[in-house]
Design an enzyme around this catalytic site. Structure first.
Site: not given
Ligand code: 7TS
Length: 408
Positions: A120, A197, A200, A223, A363
């Site tokens: 991303h 990261d 997700q 999220k 993104c």
């Protein structure tokens, strides 16, 4: 396990869009909020609102307790070894920017940063900017035809100049889950910072930062059924102790004199200004909510839905589906293109039926370049979605395709 009962917890699911039931398939962008989270935030403002750290009164102490309990929950949620390793930020993006500025203190000209092509923008641009400031070299791990990275290539990429490896745990476009636990093991004996990261993955997969052996990990509350405006920066304690803070002001200091200042102990050292109090109450409630259902159960249920959606999408002619074919190696999102239908047109048609999906570059422009496109459609699922919603989505998709096939 019957998941339909959880729909009752999400008031927004009662909404109609153009006369249709809302079908929310944009969970990769943000999830909806259950009453438990909304109520925790309202309760905080109604009954506890007061600043912390500097209040020597009952209300302030109660507010501080809520804040600390929230961090304790995060600590357990990602299996950090200590509460001091949990820093609150405004979200994954801010966490990754923080990490780049923290690591700026330990890089020198010519050092190398390894990323992947599936990142991303939030896990690209902070490193690009750092590379510009410090004359560093960026290297991108290639993806195979199913969007997978290769550990062998990572091994080949690592030189004695490599300082940082930063990658997503799961891609917001491909859905692919990266082998971060294996990579953490590989980097164990190397003098390399490992940054993950987890934006997700945290809503879907149980995280164990100690087993992952990551030095830093970033994710957003919004999220995972939590509020917007708060996220987590996890860092290994000895590193957070070693590095200087990157933002300065109230709350993060020891002593301040005219020309110098010392820092507070962890985790306050990295949290300048009034902390994210109501948001922390909301994040704590989100973790309790997910724990009450069980992340393994959520994963199992959303995987079944994803498998079903994948097989139904695969039956459509002239559809390109990106990412791994192995559902076990995916989080619950599917990105695709219908040949001859622009994702924005598709999204508008679906919107007219109350279905929310995402269209555009997501993104991830370098990734889309590799996929040979500049725009994709993405449907992403979470615990309140149903098989019936998928059926309606597929039917609407087919109708849209038919319309465009006949039109042009
Ligand atoms: N990293 C990944 C892998 C993401 O998917 C996102 C957001 C971010 C970082 C940034 O998170 P934020 O909470 O700071 O914005 N991804 C998306 C998406 O896929 N659609 O909207 C936001």
């Amino acid at each position: 396990m019957d998941f339909s009962k959880y729909r009752e917890d999400f008031p927004i699911l009662k909404r109609k869009i153009s006369g249709n039931d809302l079908i929310f398939f944009d969970n990769g962008a943000t999830t909806q909020k259950p009453n438990q989270v909304i109520d925790a935030i309202t309760d905080y403002y109604k009954n506890y609102n007061s600043n912390i750290h500097r209040s020597v009164y009952t209300l302030g102490n109660e507010s501080e307790k809520i804040y600390e309990e929230s961090k304790q929950l995060v600590k357990e949620f990602i299996k950090a070894s200590s509460y001091e390793e949990i820093i609150y930020t405004s979200g994954t993006t801010e966490s990754l920017n923080f990490i780049a500025r923290i690591l700026e203190q330990d890089v020198s000209e010519g050092d190398e940063i390894i990323l992947t092509y599936m990142e991303h923008h939030a896990n690209i641009i902070p490193w690009q900017q750092l590379a510009k400031r410090k004359n560093l070299v960026l290297k991108y791990l290639e993806l195979d035809e199913e969007g997978r990275i290769s550990i062998k290539q990572l091994e080949e990429f690592i030189t004695d100049k490599t300082k940082i490896v930063s990658m997503c745990h799961a891609s917001n476009v491909l859905g692919n889950i990266n082998p971060v636990y294996k990579i953490g093991e590989l980097l164990k004996d190397k003098d390399v910072y490992f940054v993950v990261d987890a934006a997700q993955s945290v809503p879907h997969l149980k995280i164990d930062v100690q087993k992952m052996n990551c030095d830093f990990l970033a994710f957003s509350a919004h999220k995972m059924c939590g509020p917007t405006g708060i996220g987590v920066l996890y860092g290994k304690k000895h590193l957070l102790e070693k590095f200087d803070p990157v933002e300065f002001g109230g709350g993060m200091i020891g002593i301040v004199e005219e020309t110098l200042a010392t820092w507070a102990i962890l985790p306050d050292k990295f949290e300048a200004g009034t902390p994210l109090l109501a948001q922390a109450a909301g994040l704590g409630a989100a973790i309790k909510y997910l724990d009450s259902i069980g992340l393994e159960n959520i994963e199992k249920y959303t995987k079944e839905l994803t498998e079903y959606m994948y097989s139904e999408l695969s039956k459509i002619d002239n559809i390109e589906i990106y990412g791994t074919k192995n559902i076990e190696d995916r989080v619950s999102l599917i990105t695709f293109n219908l040949v001859g239908v622009h994702p924005h047109d598709l999204t508008s048609f679906l919107d007219a039926k109350g279905i929310c999906i995402r269209a555009g570059h997501q993104c991830t422009q370098p990734l889309l370049g590799k996929l040979g496109t500049y725009s994709v459609a993405r449907a992403s699922l979470y615990l309140y979605n149903t098989k019936e919603e998928i059926d309606f989505f597929i039917q609407t998709l087919k109708e849209t395709k038919e319309f465009f096939d006949n039109e042009f």
